[in-house]
Design an enzyme around this catalytic site. Structure first.
Site, PDB file in Angstrom:
ATOM      1  N   LYS A  22      18.829  33.562  63.762  1.00 47.14           N
ATOM      2  CA  LYS A  22      20.685  33.263  63.117  1.00 47.14           C
ATOM      3  C   LYS A  22      21.363  34.451  64.153  1.00 47.14           C
ATOM      4  O   LYS A  22      21.821  34.830  64.611  1.00 47.14           O
ATOM      5  CB  LYS A  22      21.189  32.983  62.193  1.00 47.14           C
ATOM      6  CG  LYS A  22      22.780  32.844  61.637  1.00 47.14           C
ATOM      7  CD  LYS A  22      23.769  32.310  61.023  1.00 47.14           C
ATOM      8  CE  LYS A  22      23.292  33.422  59.693  1.00 47.14           C
ATOM      9  NZ  LYS A  22      24.624  34.122  59.757  1.00 47.14           N
ATOM     10  N   ASN A  23      20.762  35.562  63.426  1.00 40.04           N
ATOM     11  CA  ASN A  23      21.577  36.863  63.455  1.00 40.04           C
ATOM     12  C   ASN A  23      21.176  37.536  64.804  1.00 40.04           C
ATOM     13  O   ASN A  23      21.433  39.117  65.293  1.00 40.04           O
ATOM     14  CB  ASN A  23      21.551  38.100  62.210  1.00 40.04           C
ATOM     15  CG  ASN A  23      22.299  37.223  61.115  1.00 40.04           C
ATOM     16  OD1 ASN A  23      22.828  36.152  61.637  1.00 40.04           O
ATOM     17  ND2 ASN A  23      22.081  37.740  60.354  1.00 40.04           N
ATOM     18  N   CYS A  89      35.299  34.912  55.337  1.00 39.92           N
ATOM     19  CA  CYS A  89      33.856  34.649  54.694  1.00 39.92           C
ATOM     20  C   CYS A  89      34.150  34.841  53.382  1.00 39.92           C
ATOM     21  O   CYS A  89      34.938  35.667  52.458  1.00 39.92           O
ATOM     22  CB  CYS A  89      33.557  35.901  55.487  1.00 39.92           C
ATOM     23  SG  CYS A  89      31.390  36.143  54.837  1.00 39.92           S
ATOM     24  N   ARG A  94      35.160  41.527  55.273  1.00 41.18           N
ATOM     25  CA  ARG A  94      34.373  41.757  56.584  1.00 41.18           C
ATOM     26  C   ARG A  94      35.778  42.292  57.802  1.00 41.18           C
ATOM     27  O   ARG A  94      36.165  42.038  58.557  1.00 41.18           O
ATOM     28  CB  ARG A  94      33.884  40.168  57.234  1.00 41.18           C
ATOM     29  CG  ARG A  94      33.569  39.815  56.453  1.00 41.18           C
ATOM     30  CD  ARG A  94      32.334  39.985  55.623  1.00 41.18           C
ATOM     31  NE  ARG A  94      30.936  39.685  56.727  1.00 41.18           N
ATOM     32  CZ  ARG A  94      30.269  39.186  57.338  1.00 41.18           C
ATOM     33  NH1 ARG A  94      30.152  38.514  56.110  1.00 41.18           N
ATOM     34  NH2 ARG A  94      29.074  39.860  57.863  1.00 41.18           N
ATOM     35  N   ASP A 277      20.471  40.628  52.618  1.00 41.64           N
ATOM     36  CA  ASP A 277      20.809  39.478  53.237  1.00 41.64           C
ATOM     37  C   ASP A 277      18.993  38.779  52.027  1.00 41.64           C
ATOM     38  O   ASP A 277      19.364  37.520  52.107  1.00 41.64           O
ATOM     39  CB  ASP A 277      20.248  38.418  54.406  1.00 41.64           C
ATOM     40  CG  ASP A 277      21.676  38.702  55.222  1.00 41.64           C
ATOM     41  OD1 ASP A 277      21.652  39.128  56.491  1.00 41.64           O
ATOM     42  OD2 ASP A 277      23.099  38.826  54.778  1.00 41.64           O
ATOM     43  N   ILE A 299      25.218  46.765  50.050  1.00 43.66           N
ATOM     44  CA  ILE A 299      26.388  46.624  51.712  1.00 43.66           C
ATOM     45  C   ILE A 299      27.694  46.177  51.758  1.00 43.66           C
ATOM     46  O   ILE A 299      28.486  46.047  52.026  1.00 43.66           O
ATOM     47  CB  ILE A 299      25.544  45.705  52.266  1.00 43.66           C
ATOM     48  CG1 ILE A 299      24.266  46.801  53.078  1.00 43.66           C
ATOM     49  CG2 ILE A 299      25.753  45.337  53.671  1.00 43.66           C
ATOM     50  CD1 ILE A 299      24.240  48.181  53.226  1.00 43.66           C
ATOM     51  N   ARG A 369      24.902  26.403  57.631  1.00 44.50           N
ATOM     52  CA  ARG A 369      24.908  27.509  58.367  1.00 44.50           C
ATOM     53  C   ARG A 369      24.138  28.417  59.427  1.00 44.50           C
ATOM     54  O   ARG A 369      24.102  28.955  59.812  1.00 44.50           O
ATOM     55  CB  ARG A 369      26.317  28.936  57.777  1.00 44.50           C
ATOM     56  CG  ARG A 369      27.664  28.123  57.376  1.00 44.50           C
ATOM     57  CD  ARG A 369      28.751  29.345  56.723  1.00 44.50           C
ATOM     58  NE  ARG A 369      28.870  30.003  58.117  1.00 44.50           N
ATOM     59  CZ  ARG A 369      29.860  31.924  57.742  1.00 44.50           C
ATOM     60  NH1 ARG A 369      30.006  31.567  56.250  1.00 44.50           N
ATOM     61  NH2 ARG A 369      29.268  32.207  58.440  1.00 44.50           N
TER      62      ARG A 369
HETATM   63  C1  EPZ Z   1      25.434  41.658  59.571  1.00 36.64           C
HETATM   64  O1  EPZ Z   1      26.592  40.994  59.597  1.00 36.64           O
HETATM   65  C2  EPZ Z   1      25.203  39.923  59.717  1.00 36.64           C
HETATM   66  N1  EPZ Z   1      25.450  39.180  60.266  1.00 36.64           N
HETATM   67  C3  EPZ Z   1      25.022  39.897  57.822  1.00 36.64           C
HETATM   68  O2  EPZ Z   1      24.428  38.389  57.584  1.00 36.64           O
HETATM   69  C4  EPZ Z   1      24.434  40.784  57.192  1.00 36.64           C
HETATM   70  O3  EPZ Z   1      24.912  40.769  55.584  1.00 36.64           O
HETATM   71  C5  EPZ Z   1      24.965  42.487  57.924  1.00 36.64           C
HETATM   72  O4  EPZ Z   1      25.098  42.551  59.321  1.00 36.64           O
HETATM   73  C6  EPZ Z   1      24.251  43.528  56.999  1.00 36.64           C
HETATM   74  O5  EPZ Z   1      23.011  43.236  57.076  1.00 36.64           O
HETATM   75  C7  EPZ Z   1      25.498  39.188  61.043  1.00 36.64           C
HETATM   76  O6  EPZ Z   1      24.573  39.222  62.177  1.00 36.64           O
HETATM   77  C8  EPZ Z   1      26.225  37.870  62.157  1.00 36.64           C
HETATM   78  P1  EPZ Z   1      27.911  44.420  58.736  1.00 36.64           P
HETATM   79  P2  EPZ Z   1      28.064  42.071  59.385  1.00 36.64           P
HETATM   80  O7  EPZ Z   1      29.527  45.609  60.162  1.00 36.64           O
HETATM   81  O8  EPZ Z   1      27.509  42.867  61.308  1.00 36.64           O
HETATM   82  C9  EPZ Z   1      31.056  47.449  56.528  1.00 36.64           C
HETATM   83  C10 EPZ Z   1      23.976  36.948  56.548  1.00 36.64           C
HETATM   84  O9  EPZ Z   1      23.831  36.509  55.731  1.00 36.64           O
HETATM   85  N2  EPZ Z   1      32.346  47.299  58.182  1.00 36.64           N
HETATM   86  O10 EPZ Z   1      26.787  45.986  59.118  1.00 36.64           O
HETATM   87  O11 EPZ Z   1      29.132  41.857  59.984  1.00 36.64           O
HETATM   88  C11 EPZ Z   1      31.494  46.050  55.688  1.00 36.64           C
HETATM   89  O12 EPZ Z   1      32.384  45.723  55.310  1.00 36.64           O
HETATM   90  C12 EPZ Z   1      25.056  37.636  57.251  1.00 36.64           C
HETATM   91  O13 EPZ Z   1      22.494  36.183  58.051  1.00 36.64           O
HETATM   92  C13 EPZ Z   1      33.224  48.192  58.021  1.00 36.64           C
HETATM   93  O14 EPZ Z   1      33.280  48.741  56.446  1.00 36.64           O
HETATM   94  O15 EPZ Z   1      27.748  43.504  58.775  1.00 36.64           O
HETATM   95  C14 EPZ Z   1      29.753  46.174  55.387  1.00 36.64           C
HETATM   96  O16 EPZ Z   1      30.082  47.000  53.512  1.00 36.64           O
HETATM   97  C15 EPZ Z   1      25.915  37.800  55.926  1.00 36.64           C
HETATM   98  N3  EPZ Z   1      34.112  48.307  58.738  1.00 36.64           N
HETATM   99  C16 EPZ Z   1      28.698  47.249  55.919  1.00 36.64           C
HETATM  100  O17 EPZ Z   1      30.201  47.712  56.870  1.00 36.64           O
HETATM  101  C17 EPZ Z   1      33.792  47.444  60.103  1.00 36.64           C
HETATM  102  O18 EPZ Z   1      34.624  47.479  61.325  1.00 36.64           O
HETATM  103  C18 EPZ Z   1      27.904  46.543  56.818  1.00 36.64           C
HETATM  104  O19 EPZ Z   1      29.110  45.298  57.914  1.00 36.64           O
HETATM  105  C19 EPZ Z   1      32.701  46.593  59.941  1.00 36.64           C
HETATM  106  C20 EPZ Z   1      31.821  46.809  58.322  1.00 36.64           C
END
Ligand code: EPZ
Length: 389
Positions: A22-23, A89, A94, A277, A299, A369
């Protein structure tokens, strides 16, 4: 709202095929917006997040056709709108500040108004971007933006997830010049135009990990096919440390439970460390381990919602800030529980597979989802599970 009804007990046995990631499919679908040419994706999982993205792209004017063989054809020849509707979410805020900062570094003007982000630019210009924090979709977004920018972009502290590497491979097939995906430093030479391509999406490592845990928790014997063990090294290491037999090979993996599970601590971190995840599914497993295990979530700030539902099933879990303390081994009993997010739903299914009696899981729309036909796959290896419409 659909529910799942699970009768605990059977040891899972047999072979299960893993769907596409999916990701990885989500950013690959978004990348179709970067070219007027036709993009064909193979191994696309038929899950609701994909269908939501299909609807969104169609609203923007993209032609999107899905075929029964898990392939999709996308063509963004005429973009009719630049506005994406709002969606939310549960696992925590996010924020997208890092996405915005990166786009501004590339010369975009970004305004946020009434919850909408508006980003404009004549043509982006390459730049050096040091991400304050590792972000998966942030890295993917900026990699896509930089592919058509003028000049070179260097992304520092980039995410190294296999899905980032998969997207870079697809973009390079479209004519982009990306180097270093999979390492903390990604170099992108902007090009004028990208063309259509055909790309096969990598297997879903989180779905594969979920089935490894299903085999371990039921003391079962299953083969997890069409999966890539190289994407799951830290999970495999922890499962082996906990006493689970895992074999790996060219077709995928095999998991053979051998009774006694040993409490084993994990700390979630960015790839290649233990995936956030997989945290919820792993917690369900640790309720069946001898001893006390510590699960630390680094995370997301609100990703222990499944713990309270596991408590309803008789687990012994204490939450202390970003750490969960699991005192195993507990005899779980079936209960009515509620899913709060995608991976929490998987954790409740895993617990229900070994609980005494019947568990009914509500709000499984969360599960849909990101898991394709999970109850059919589980039934095919011996689980007693049915969907209550
Ligand atoms: C991706 O989300 C995945 N989703 C998530 O999978 C996964 O949990 C996550 O990466 C971490 O591995 C997809 O790929 C569609 P991040 P993403 O930006 O990119 C903070 C699932 O279950 N952050 O790497 O949204 C954020 O709050 C889903 O399949 C900021 O502060 O996650 C988090 O604490 C859930 N500012 C950390 O970074 C930003 O602009 C990592 O988030 C962006 C992120």
């Amino acid at each position: 709202m659909d529910k799942l009804r699970i009768t605990g007990g059977p040891r899972l046995k047999g072979r299960v095929k893993i769907s596409g990631a999916k990701n990885s499919a989500l950013p690959a679908m978004a990348a179709s917006l970067l070219t007027a040419g036709e993009v064909t994706l193979e191994n696309v999982p038929l899950v609701n997040d994909i269908f939501t993205t299909r609807r969104l792209l169609r609203e923007l004017g993209v032609m999107v056709e899905f075929e029964p063989d898990h392939s999709a054809r996308l063509r963004a020849e005429k973009i009719l709108s630049h506005e994406a509707p709002y969606d939310g979410c549960a696992i925590g805020a996010r924020p997208i500040n890092l996405h915005i900062q990166g786009l501004e570094k590339l010369g975009a003007t970004v305004r946020t108004e009434h919850g909408y982000v508006e980003a404009t630019a004549e043509r982006l210009t390459g730049s050096e971007i040091v991400l304050d924090k590792i972000t998966v979709t942030g890295t993917e977004n900026l990699m896509m933006a930089a592919s058509l920018a003028h000049g070179q972009t260097i992304l520092q502290n980039a995410a190294r997830e296999p899905e980032v590497v998969d997207l870079a491979e697809m973009l390079n097939r479209m004519g982009a010049k990306i180097d270093g995906a999979g390492t903390p430093t990604i170099k992108i030479e902007g090009v004028h135009e990208l063309k259509g391509t055909m790309h096969r999406v990598i297997p879903d490592r989180i779905e594969a990990g979920t089935f490894l845990v299903a085999g371990a928790i039921t003391n079962g014997d299953i083969e997890v096919l069409d999966s890539n063990p190289n994407h799951l090294t830290s999970l495999i290491e922890k499962l082996r440390e906990a006493g689970v037999n895992i074999e790996t090979g060219p077709e995928g993996m095999a998991v053979r439970g051998n009774g006694a599970l040993k409490a084993t601590d994990v700390v979630t971190k960015e790839y290649p460390a233990f995936a956030t995840d997989m945290q919820a599914q792993y917690m369900a497993l640790m309720t069946q381990a001898n001893g006390i295990s510590f699960i630390t979530e680094n995370i997301f700030e609100n990703r222990f919602m499944h713990a309270s539902e596991l408590l309803r099933m008789g687990a012994n879990i204490r939450i202390d800030g970003s750490r969960a303390i699991v005192s195993g081994k507990d005899r779980l009993t079936g209960a009515n529980v509620i899913a709060s997010d995608l991976r929490a739903s998987a954790s409740l299914i895993l617990a229900a597979l070994i609980a005494d009696g019947v568990t009914v899981i509500d709000r499984v729309y969360h599960l849909d989802r990101g898991y394709e036909k999970i109850e059919e796959k589980l039934r095919s290896i011996g689980a007693q599970i049915e969907r209550l419409k």
